[in-house]
Write an enzyme that holds these catalytic residues in place. Sequence first.
Site, PDB file in Angstrom:
ATOM      1  N   ASP A  31      62.810  55.128  50.842  1.00  0.00           N
ATOM      2  CA  ASP A  31      61.917  54.980  49.691  1.00  0.00           C
ATOM      3  C   ASP A  31      62.073  53.575  49.115  1.00  0.00           C
ATOM      4  N   THR A 144      45.336  64.718  53.209  1.00  0.00           N
ATOM      5  CA  THR A 144      44.943  65.517  52.055  1.00  0.00           C
ATOM      6  C   THR A 144      43.629  66.248  52.328  1.00  0.00           C
ATOM      7  N   SER A 179      37.866  59.485  45.951  1.00  0.00           N
ATOM      8  CA  SER A 179      38.518  58.411  45.180  1.00  0.00           C
ATOM      9  C   SER A 179      39.000  57.365  46.179  1.00  0.00           C
ATOM     10  N   TYR A 181      41.951  56.449  46.431  1.00  0.00           N
ATOM     11  CA  TYR A 181      43.178  57.035  47.025  1.00  0.00           C
ATOM     12  C   TYR A 181      42.825  57.940  48.208  1.00  0.00           C
ATOM     13  N   HIS A 182      41.895  58.894  47.966  1.00  0.00           N
ATOM     14  CA  HIS A 182      41.567  59.817  49.058  1.00  0.00           C
ATOM     15  C   HIS A 182      41.010  59.038  50.260  1.00  0.00           C
ATOM     16  N   LYS A 185      43.574  57.785  52.686  1.00  0.00           N
ATOM     17  CA  LYS A 185      44.055  58.796  53.641  1.00  0.00           C
ATOM     18  C   LYS A 185      43.105  58.917  54.828  1.00  0.00           C
ATOM     19  N   GLN A 208      46.768  68.326  53.229  1.00  0.00           N
ATOM     20  CA  GLN A 208      47.355  69.249  52.257  1.00  0.00           C
ATOM     21  C   GLN A 208      46.475  69.392  51.010  1.00  0.00           C
ATOM     22  N   VAL A 211      49.284  70.669  45.346  1.00  0.00           N
ATOM     23  CA  VAL A 211      50.563  71.395  45.330  1.00  0.00           C
ATOM     24  C   VAL A 211      50.897  71.836  43.905  1.00  0.00           C
ATOM     25  N   THR A 253      42.870  71.521  29.837  1.00  0.00           N
ATOM     26  CA  THR A 253      41.791  70.531  29.973  1.00  0.00           C
ATOM     27  C   THR A 253      41.031  70.722  31.281  1.00  0.00           C
ATOM     28  N   VAL A 254      40.029  71.593  31.266  1.00  0.00           N
ATOM     29  CA  VAL A 254      39.180  71.761  32.460  1.00  0.00           C
ATOM     30  C   VAL A 254      38.132  70.651  32.446  1.00  0.00           C
ATOM     31  N   GLU A 325      32.520  64.232  40.854  1.00  0.00           N
ATOM     32  CA  GLU A 325      32.770  65.270  41.853  1.00  0.00           C
ATOM     33  C   GLU A 325      31.776  66.396  41.623  1.00  0.00           C
TER      34      GLU A 325
HETATM   35  P1  NAD Z   1      55.253  61.013  45.092  1.00  0.00           P
HETATM   36  O1  NAD Z   1      54.547  59.814  44.519  1.00  0.00           O
HETATM   37  O2  NAD Z   1      56.076  61.842  44.187  1.00  0.00           O
HETATM   38  O3  NAD Z   1      56.162  60.539  46.317  1.00  0.00           O
HETATM   39  C1  NAD Z   1      55.824  59.495  47.177  1.00  0.00           C
HETATM   40  C2  NAD Z   1      57.083  58.656  47.408  1.00  0.00           C
HETATM   41  O4  NAD Z   1      56.771  57.585  48.312  1.00  0.00           O
HETATM   42  C3  NAD Z   1      57.601  58.020  46.122  1.00  0.00           C
HETATM   43  O5  NAD Z   1      58.971  58.312  45.948  1.00  0.00           O
HETATM   44  C4  NAD Z   1      57.343  56.538  46.297  1.00  0.00           C
HETATM   45  O6  NAD Z   1      58.293  55.720  45.659  1.00  0.00           O
HETATM   46  C5  NAD Z   1      57.362  56.390  47.827  1.00  0.00           C
HETATM   47  N1  NAD Z   1      56.561  55.252  48.303  1.00  0.00           N
HETATM   48  C6  NAD Z   1      55.280  54.946  47.992  1.00  0.00           C
HETATM   49  N2  NAD Z   1      54.901  53.829  48.628  1.00  0.00           N
HETATM   50  C7  NAD Z   1      55.959  53.426  49.378  1.00  0.00           C
HETATM   51  C8  NAD Z   1      56.179  52.323  50.256  1.00  0.00           C
HETATM   52  N3  NAD Z   1      55.244  51.403  50.480  1.00  0.00           N
HETATM   53  N4  NAD Z   1      57.391  52.230  50.864  1.00  0.00           N
HETATM   54  C9  NAD Z   1      58.365  53.137  50.638  1.00  0.00           C
HETATM   55  N5  NAD Z   1      58.209  54.201  49.803  1.00  0.00           N
HETATM   56  C10 NAD Z   1      57.016  54.326  49.182  1.00  0.00           C
HETATM   57  O7  NAD Z   1      54.122  61.871  45.821  1.00  0.00           O
HETATM   58  P2  NAD Z   1      54.183  63.402  46.327  1.00  0.00           P
HETATM   59  O8  NAD Z   1      53.459  64.235  45.354  1.00  0.00           O
HETATM   60  O9  NAD Z   1      55.565  63.736  46.741  1.00  0.00           O
HETATM   61  O10 NAD Z   1      53.260  63.299  47.605  1.00  0.00           O
HETATM   62  C11 NAD Z   1      53.812  62.943  48.859  1.00  0.00           C
HETATM   63  C12 NAD Z   1      52.706  62.821  49.901  1.00  0.00           C
HETATM   64  O11 NAD Z   1      51.992  64.056  49.986  1.00  0.00           O
HETATM   65  C13 NAD Z   1      51.679  61.752  49.561  1.00  0.00           C
HETATM   66  O12 NAD Z   1      51.332  61.061  50.738  1.00  0.00           O
HETATM   67  C14 NAD Z   1      50.495  62.533  49.044  1.00  0.00           C
HETATM   68  O13 NAD Z   1      49.296  61.862  49.295  1.00  0.00           O
HETATM   69  C15 NAD Z   1      50.592  63.835  49.818  1.00  0.00           C
HETATM   70  N6  NAD Z   1      50.003  64.970  49.076  1.00  0.00           N
HETATM   71  C16 NAD Z   1      50.495  65.328  47.840  1.00  0.00           C
HETATM   72  C17 NAD Z   1      49.925  66.399  47.169  1.00  0.00           C
HETATM   73  C18 NAD Z   1      50.398  66.828  45.806  1.00  0.00           C
HETATM   74  O14 NAD Z   1      49.754  67.716  45.201  1.00  0.00           O
HETATM   75  N7  NAD Z   1      51.486  66.260  45.274  1.00  0.00           N
HETATM   76  C19 NAD Z   1      48.868  67.098  47.767  1.00  0.00           C
HETATM   77  C20 NAD Z   1      48.392  66.701  49.013  1.00  0.00           C
HETATM   78  C21 NAD Z   1      48.976  65.633  49.669  1.00  0.00           C
HETATM   79  N1  USQ Z   2      41.383  68.714  36.956  1.00  0.00           N
HETATM   80  C1  USQ Z   2      40.975  69.286  35.755  1.00  0.00           C
HETATM   81  N2  USQ Z   2      41.766  69.111  34.667  1.00  0.00           N
HETATM   82  C2  USQ Z   2      42.936  68.430  34.706  1.00  0.00           C
HETATM   83  C3  USQ Z   2      43.358  67.860  35.929  1.00  0.00           C
HETATM   84  C4  USQ Z   2      42.548  68.018  37.019  1.00  0.00           C
HETATM   85  O1  USQ Z   2      39.926  69.926  35.682  1.00  0.00           O
HETATM   86  O2  USQ Z   2      43.595  68.320  33.658  1.00  0.00           O
HETATM   87  C5  USQ Z   2      40.556  68.905  38.157  1.00  0.00           C
HETATM   88  C6  USQ Z   2      40.079  67.618  38.805  1.00  0.00           C
HETATM   89  O3  USQ Z   2      38.862  67.178  38.247  1.00  0.00           O
HETATM   90  C7  USQ Z   2      39.935  68.045  40.257  1.00  0.00           C
HETATM   91  C8  USQ Z   2      40.998  69.123  40.431  1.00  0.00           C
HETATM   92  O4  USQ Z   2      41.363  69.540  39.124  1.00  0.00           O
HETATM   93  O5  USQ Z   2      38.698  68.635  40.474  1.00  0.00           O
HETATM   94  C9  USQ Z   2      42.238  68.656  41.161  1.00  0.00           C
HETATM   95  O6  USQ Z   2      42.770  67.525  40.475  1.00  0.00           O
HETATM   96  P1  USQ Z   2      44.317  67.127  40.643  1.00  0.00           P
HETATM   97  O7  USQ Z   2      44.567  65.949  39.770  1.00  0.00           O
HETATM   98  O8  USQ Z   2      45.175  68.315  40.504  1.00  0.00           O
HETATM   99  O9  USQ Z   2      44.364  66.755  42.191  1.00  0.00           O
HETATM  100  P2  USQ Z   2      43.789  65.526  43.004  1.00  0.00           P
HETATM  101  O10 USQ Z   2      43.348  64.410  42.161  1.00  0.00           O
HETATM  102  O11 USQ Z   2      42.797  66.050  43.979  1.00  0.00           O
HETATM  103  O12 USQ Z   2      45.082  65.024  43.763  1.00  0.00           O
HETATM  104  C10 USQ Z   2      46.197  65.874  44.065  1.00  0.00           C
HETATM  105  C11 USQ Z   2      47.353  64.975  44.464  1.00  0.00           C
HETATM  106  C12 USQ Z   2      46.963  64.190  45.707  1.00  0.00           C
HETATM  107  C13 USQ Z   2      46.500  65.144  46.788  1.00  0.00           C
HETATM  108  C14 USQ Z   2      45.400  66.073  46.309  1.00  0.00           C
HETATM  109  C15 USQ Z   2      45.092  67.191  47.277  1.00  0.00           C
HETATM  110  O13 USQ Z   2      47.676  64.082  43.388  1.00  0.00           O
HETATM  111  O14 USQ Z   2      48.068  63.441  46.162  1.00  0.00           O
HETATM  112  O15 USQ Z   2      46.038  64.410  47.883  1.00  0.00           O
HETATM  113  O16 USQ Z   2      45.852  66.753  45.104  1.00  0.00           O
HETATM  114  S1  USQ Z   2      43.373  67.521  47.388  1.00  0.00           S
HETATM  115  O17 USQ Z   2      42.871  67.784  46.031  1.00  0.00           O
HETATM  116  O18 USQ Z   2      43.213  68.644  48.252  1.00  0.00           O
HETATM  117  O19 USQ Z   2      42.750  66.326  47.921  1.00  0.00           O
END
Ligand code: NAD
Ligand code: USQ
Length: 386
Positions: A31, A144, A179, A181-182, A185, A208, A211, A253-254, A325
């Site tokens: 990390d 994702t 986004s 971000y998405h 991926k 995924q 979570v 907050t929906v 969205e």
């Molecule tokens: P997180 O931000 O808690 O963990 C990611 C970790 O990667 C952090 O500790 C960060 O410091 C490290 N990192 C980021 N960039 C780096 C780099 N360039 N070099 C080395 N380390 C680096 O995120 P998370 O919630 O644990 O998610 C992990 C993965 O799972 C992500 O790729 C995310 O997109 C994916 N994911 C998460 C969710 C979710 O709901 N949390 C859902 C779907 C997919």
């Molecule tokens: N949302 C609300 N109210 C809130 C927060 C979120 O209505 O207070 C809604 C958002 O508009 C969205 C949904 O809930 O429609 C999900 O939002 P989220 O912030 O829980 O999730 P998202 O932005 O999609 O991202 C998270 C993780 C990301 C992962 C993704 C999986 O941060 O790393 O990739 O979930 S997925 O959604 O399947 O792409």
Amino acid sequence: MRILVLGGDGYLGWPTALHLSDCGHEVAVADNYARRGYDHEMGVESLVPIEPMQVRLDAWREVSGKSIKSYYGDLVDGEFTMAMVADYRPDAIVHFAEQRAAPYSMIDRQHAVYTQQNNVIGNLNVLFAIQQVDPEIHLVKLGTMGEYGTPNIDIEEGWLEVTHNGRTDRMLYPKKPGSFYHLSKVHDSHNIEFACRIWGLRATDLNQGVVYGQETPQTSLDTRLATRFDYDAIFGTVLNRFVIQAVLGHPLTVYGTGGQTRGVIDIRDTVECIRLAAENPADRGEFRVFNQMTERYSVGEIAKIVANNYEGPVEIEYLDNPRVEQGEHYYNVKHTGLLELGLQPHLLSNTLIESLFRVADKHKDRVDVAAMRPTVNWREAASPLR
Ligand code: NAD
Ligand code: USQ
């Protein structure tokens, strides 16, 4: 197996490292602690206090008798990435290490550019390291569900058979992410598929869903092993946020109508899916995709589940959606691959929500209430940070 967990300090990477170690694998984490830096940038902290990596590793050794090796470095630094892979020589690399918040990537140009550079270049460096050190290494990459968006057709596991003008081919499933971000991926997925095709690498892309949850059997063994729990509007995910809002007596907050539907997964299933994927590697040259989600709910349904399970009164507030969205849409996802490997899902249950209420209640005094409200608007190029 020897497994290198990239992003091993994060919400999911840390409990995954513990689960793999507990299951008898040799584990190393890597990390650059960027995630702890975003906390400083945003002026917030994980709801549950988390320990520095060295304290975590010492605690795990004390509790389990097992050691986890740690590397500190940035995947965007190709020489560091190559040297680490050459030094550890893993059988599998689990890649979590990316900037993962959609709102963070939508703050302004700098945050969008940072997100895509960090994620896309880091992932490319991992691909080159595998190709040069040992192409047998299995890459297990966190993608994702949001790569697909919400198309008006069934979502398959990564691939789609397309017939066009009488001819048929197996194509990567078309993507409509929501986004920058998405999108990062999606770019990663294309780069990985290409690397499998040209170099014969083996990779599993785990698309995924959102979570929820904070505890796994290993993290709850000792408070020093806790993983982070984000609640702010940038990094907090929806169900976790709603639980904390209920405990604070704040409205849930929906965004928009709440009709937007997502795949979701319990954190205990995340760590198990990673184990299953790592222990059952893709073939050489195979780009294997699993949709890593166990259930689907609309955001409005999630709010009602949380409200109905909380002992006190809970109000639901429908805010103008800061994101762009679809509010109402078709959503039918195939997600059988991990079940076929043996996943036994934990479905969203009262017990889980009760344990989340307990965690949130214990730490509710740490909440920065102002961080709960969404500040990033998808329609604006640069929303001011708080
Ligand atoms: P997180 O931000 O808690 O963990 C990611 C970790 O990667 C952090 O500790 C960060 O410091 C490290 N990192 C980021 N960039 C780096 C780099 N360039 N070099 C080395 N380390 C680096 O995120 P998370 O919630 O644990 O998610 C992990 C993965 O799972 C992500 O790729 C995310 O997109 C994916 N994911 C998460 C969710 C979710 O709901 N949390 C859902 C779907 C997919
Ligand atoms: N949302 C609300 N109210 C809130 C927060 C979120 O209505 O207070 C809604 C958002 O508009 C969205 C949904 O809930 O429609 C999900 O939002 P989220 O912030 O829980 O999730 P998202 O932005 O999609 O991202 C998270 C993780 C990301 C992962 C993704 C999986 O941060 O790393 O990739 O979930 S997925 O959604 O399947 O792409």
